[in-house]
Enzyme design. Structure first.
Site, PDB file in Angstrom:
ATOM      1  N   LYS A 164       1.281  11.544   5.322  1.00  0.00           N
ATOM      2  CA  LYS A 164       1.615  10.544   6.175  1.00  0.00           C
ATOM      3  C   LYS A 164       1.999   9.184   5.490  1.00  0.00           C
ATOM      4  CE  LYS A 164      -1.862   7.991   7.070  1.00  0.00           C
ATOM      5  NZ  LYS A 164      -2.736   7.002   6.833  1.00  0.00           N
ATOM      6  N   LYS A 172       0.759  -1.240  -0.116  1.00  0.00           N
ATOM      7  CA  LYS A 172       0.015   0.030   0.107  1.00  0.00           C
ATOM      8  C   LYS A 172       0.860   1.294  -0.047  1.00  0.00           C
ATOM      9  CE  LYS A 172      -3.637   2.861   0.770  1.00  0.00           C
ATOM     10  NZ  LYS A 172      -4.268   3.332  -0.550  1.00  0.00           N
TER      11      LYS A 172
HETATM   12  P1  NAD Z   1     -11.281  10.686   7.347  1.00  0.00           P
HETATM   13  O1  NAD Z   1     -10.483  11.413   8.336  1.00  0.00           O
HETATM   14  O2  NAD Z   1     -12.554  10.783   6.550  1.00  0.00           O
HETATM   15  O3  NAD Z   1     -11.985   9.204   8.605  1.00  0.00           O
HETATM   16  C1  NAD Z   1     -11.313   9.019   9.744  1.00  0.00           C
HETATM   17  C2  NAD Z   1     -12.449   8.750  10.702  1.00  0.00           C
HETATM   18  O4  NAD Z   1     -11.837   8.111  11.904  1.00  0.00           O
HETATM   19  C3  NAD Z   1     -13.182  10.014  11.114  1.00  0.00           C
HETATM   20  O5  NAD Z   1     -14.515   9.799  10.910  1.00  0.00           O
HETATM   21  C4  NAD Z   1     -12.897  10.359  12.487  1.00  0.00           C
HETATM   22  O6  NAD Z   1     -13.954  11.017  13.116  1.00  0.00           O
HETATM   23  C5  NAD Z   1     -12.564   8.946  12.918  1.00  0.00           C
HETATM   24  N1  NAD Z   1     -11.665   9.032  14.262  1.00  0.00           N
HETATM   25  C6  NAD Z   1     -10.478   9.600  14.317  1.00  0.00           C
HETATM   26  N2  NAD Z   1     -10.007   9.171  15.698  1.00  0.00           N
HETATM   27  C7  NAD Z   1     -10.943   8.320  16.086  1.00  0.00           C
HETATM   28  C8  NAD Z   1     -10.646   7.266  17.259  1.00  0.00           C
HETATM   29  N3  NAD Z   1      -9.992   7.647  18.303  1.00  0.00           N
HETATM   30  N4  NAD Z   1     -11.915   6.577  17.728  1.00  0.00           N
HETATM   31  C9  NAD Z   1     -13.020   6.554  16.793  1.00  0.00           C
HETATM   32  N5  NAD Z   1     -13.089   7.243  15.590  1.00  0.00           N
HETATM   33  C10 NAD Z   1     -11.896   7.894  15.139  1.00  0.00           C
HETATM   34  O7  NAD Z   1     -10.181   9.368   6.791  1.00  0.00           O
HETATM   35  P2  NAD Z   1     -10.511   8.606   5.408  1.00  0.00           P
HETATM   36  O8  NAD Z   1     -10.158   9.302   4.325  1.00  0.00           O
HETATM   37  O9  NAD Z   1     -11.879   7.696   5.647  1.00  0.00           O
HETATM   38  O10 NAD Z   1      -9.370   7.429   5.772  1.00  0.00           O
HETATM   39  C11 NAD Z   1      -9.158   6.546   6.649  1.00  0.00           C
HETATM   40  C12 NAD Z   1      -8.029   5.739   6.271  1.00  0.00           C
HETATM   41  O11 NAD Z   1      -8.178   5.146   5.061  1.00  0.00           O
HETATM   42  C13 NAD Z   1      -6.607   6.373   6.381  1.00  0.00           C
HETATM   43  O12 NAD Z   1      -5.635   5.666   6.821  1.00  0.00           O
HETATM   44  C14 NAD Z   1      -6.291   6.573   4.993  1.00  0.00           C
HETATM   45  O13 NAD Z   1      -4.993   6.743   4.676  1.00  0.00           O
HETATM   46  C15 NAD Z   1      -7.085   5.410   4.385  1.00  0.00           C
HETATM   47  N6  NAD Z   1      -7.401   5.582   2.862  1.00  0.00           N
HETATM   48  C16 NAD Z   1      -7.902   6.581   2.355  1.00  0.00           C
HETATM   49  C17 NAD Z   1      -8.355   6.735   0.947  1.00  0.00           C
HETATM   50  C18 NAD Z   1      -9.149   7.996   0.657  1.00  0.00           C
HETATM   51  O14 NAD Z   1      -9.252   8.318  -0.419  1.00  0.00           O
HETATM   52  N7  NAD Z   1      -9.632   8.711   1.452  1.00  0.00           N
HETATM   53  C19 NAD Z   1      -8.210   5.660   0.094  1.00  0.00           C
HETATM   54  C20 NAD Z   1      -7.420   4.681   0.871  1.00  0.00           C
HETATM   55  C21 NAD Z   1      -6.965   4.555   2.080  1.00  0.00           C
END
Ligand code: NAD
Length: 297
Positions: free
Chosen positions: A241, A172
């Site tokens: 990150k 990844k």
């Molecule tokens: P995001 O910030 O939209 O979602 C993260 C969620 O986690 C939020 O709703 C936040 O409130 C919640 N959160 C934070 N701390 C918390 C805790 N202690 N307990 C419970 N909930 C908590 O991020 P995202 O874009 O959905 O990405 C999530 C993961 O997936 C990341 O690691 C990112 O690198 C990965 N990712 C994102 C994408 C993308 O296109 N957005 C694609 C592939 C992978």
């Protein structure tokens, strides 16, 4: 056979639609997010709300996490009120981009409590999460892969990378470094063309018919740079990150990563200029600023 009860922690841009897909597939779901609004919305669709990660793991068989950073995933897994302390769940499956080093540490902490870790980072963005077309890079023992496969097939196409914790994460990080590099280098190429007087849309169409085409030219530029919206759906802070974790991992392995280090610095500048919550296509905005042109079509 009765379906496993599933916990879902982290209902953000990726997690929310993935949790929705499990509900649609008929799974019983227990959800948790620090953002109560996201929990309320899923509760309206039939999910049960939890009060802590331990509470989720007390009530479900498998807990899925989709969280922003490795330290948050680690806390949710191993804190006193974390998944490891839960009485029922035996598997934690992480779809976040956590990096191999955190994956190995969390796997060890969970194993001490008799629980199994699965790293399952995903690629394909919000669209892939909504449509169930994500690429899933899974590492865990073979028998655990067979157990989780029917569940994660609701998210897209799972590929079993290997049995050791962190292997999915390595793949990844490599992918995301390449995706970020594509945005940066496409922006440089496009800025040069536009400043020379080529129409941005004509230039992009030619690149997409030629050998320079890439994920940024095919997808991110038409959707978020040419319209000037810079809203593709992936945060600069998350991309930074990922590339940071990638360069760190290559350093640990003794693999030089000259280009990746450059992309890391471009993301550091993009984040300091536009903020961690800006979209990572703002790398193109930065290049526009430096070049004195706008890449619009
Ligand atoms: P995001 O910030 O939209 O979602 C993260 C969620 O986690 C939020 O709703 C936040 O409130 C919640 N959160 C934070 N701390 C918390 C805790 N202690 N307990 C419970 N909930 C908590 O991020 P995202 O874009 O959905 O990405 C999530 C993961 O997936 C990341 O690691 C990112 O690198 C990965 N990712 C994102 C994408 C993308 O296109 N957005 C694609 C592939 C992978």
């Amino acid at each position: 056979m009765q379906k496993q009860k599933i916990g879902f922690i982290g209902l953000g841009r990726m997690g929310f639609p993935m949790a929705q897909r499990l509900l649609t597939a008929g799974y019983e779901l227990v959800v948790l997010d620090v953002n109560t609004e996201a929990m309320d919305l899923l509760a309206k669709e039939g999910a049960e709300k939890a009060t802590s990660a331990k509470d989720v793991a007390d009530k479900t068989d498998i807990v899925i996490t989709s969280l922003p950073k490795p330290d948050i995933v680690s806390g949710v897994a191993l804190a006193d009120d974390g998944i490891a302390a839960g009485s029922r769940a035996t598997i934690m499956l992480d779809v976040s981009t956590t990096g191999p080093s955190a994956a190995k540490d969390i796997a060890k902490g969970l194993a001490e409590k008799g629980k199994q870790w699965v790293d399952c980072p995903v690629s394909g963005g919000i669209k892939g999460a909504v449509n169930g077309t994500l690429a899933l890079m899974v590492s865990c023992p073979n028998d655990i892969f067979e157990t989780v496969k029917p569940i994660i097939e609701n998210f897209g196409n799972p590929v079993h990378v290997g049995e050791d914790a962190g292997l999915g994460q390595v793949v990844k990080l490599a992918n995301n470094m390449l995706a970020a590099a594509a945005v940066f280098l496409t922006a440089e190429a496009m800025a040069m063309g536009v400043k020379a007087g080529v129409d941005a849309k004509v230039m992009l169409d030619i690149i997409n018919m030629s050998t320079g085409r890439n994920s940024a030219s095919l997808d991110k530029f038409p959707k978020a740079v040419l319209p000037g919206t810079f809203d593709f759906g992936f945060a600069t802070g998350l991309s930074y990150k990922d590339v940071r974790l990638c360069v760190d991992e290559s350093e640990t392995l003794g693999v030089p990563m000259v280009g990746g280090s450059l992309v890391r610095q471009i993301l550091a500048i993009t984040q300091s200029k536009y903020g961690a919550d800006s979209d990572f296509t703002c790398m193109a905005k930065l290049i526009e600023d430096w070049s004195g042109v706008e890449i619009r079509g």
